[in-house]
Write a protein that holds these residues in place. Structure first.
Motif, short mmCIF file in Angstrom:
data_model
loop_
_atom_site.label_atom_id
_atom_site.label_comp_id
_atom_site.label_asym_id
_atom_site.label_seq_id
_atom_site.Cartn_x
_atom_site.Cartn_y
_atom_site.Cartn_z
N GLN A 88 6.13 0.08 7.20
CA GLN A 88 4.94 0.86 6.88
C GLN A 88 4.21 0.15 5.73
O GLN A 88 4.33 0.56 4.57
N ARG A 90 1.27 0.10 4.64
CA ARG A 90 0.37 0.96 3.86
C ARG A 90 1.14 1.73 2.78
O ARG A 90 0.60 2.04 1.72
N HIS A 91 2.41 2.01 3.07
CA HIS A 91 3.23 2.77 2.12
C HIS A 91 4.26 1.88 1.41
O HIS A 91 5.10 2.40 0.67
#
Length: 182
Positions: A88, A90-91
């Motif tokens: 992920q 983005r995270h």
């Protein structure tokens, strides 16, 4: 897609697993003791292992993971794998997974590979968090990640459906600062 990164440690070369490695990988992916905590049935033929190798290639192409074949220096035989899945970006987090041929259990190879892959992830993918999801009965993997400094956060009840049953998984994590301090 850019060149597959090769990671070198004291005893290991971590490299891309290719179709040429199917027979080597079959030797451990057909072992019920190796795969029993992976949510897989033992592979029946080396041709079946090509599905696993194709998955490695697809997660890299999709940007959702990367999996290295583990080889001993001087022996170009894949004896296991280690890498990231469910990335992920983005995270700034991912899951890590690993397996190793039973012939090499208890020799520190999984620890060496895990440490190298985590170091690569924190540096090259700028990860903040690496997670390990481990079945409660897989005490060897739990000990390994705990020795590496992972924190057990809790249990994910009936988190996966594999091999005809629901599996609980322990959630472990390590933050970048914890890795750097370790």
């Amino acid at each position: 897609m850019n060149t597959f990164p090769i990671i070198e440690t004291e005893r290991l070369i971590l490299r891309e697993a290719t179709c040429k490695d199917a027979d080597d990988m079959y030797s451990y992916l057909s072992d019920k003791e190796v795969v029993k905590h992976m949510g897989l049935e033992p592979y029946q033929t080396s041709t079946d292992v090509l599905e696993e190798i194709n998955w490695y290639q697809s997660i890299r192409k999709e940007g959702t993971g990367i999996r290295w074949g583990i080889t001993l220096k001087g022996k170009d035989v894949v004896i296991g794998s280690c890498g990231f899945l469910n990335m992920q970006p983005r995270h700034y987090r991912t899951e890590i997974g690993f397996e190793l041929s039973k012939l090499y259990w208890g020799k520190g190879i999984a620890k060496e590979a895990l440490n190298a892959v985590m170091s690569y992830g924190y540096k090259h993918f700028e990860l903040e968090r690496i997670e390990a999801l481990i079945e409660p009965l897989n005490s060897a993997s739990q000990r390994l990640v705990e020795k590496q400094g992972f924190t057990k956060e809790g249990i994910l009840r009936h988190y996966e459906y594999t091999c005809g049953k629901f599996d609980d998984l322990y959630m472990y994590s390590m933050l970048k600062a914890e890795f750097e301090l370790g």
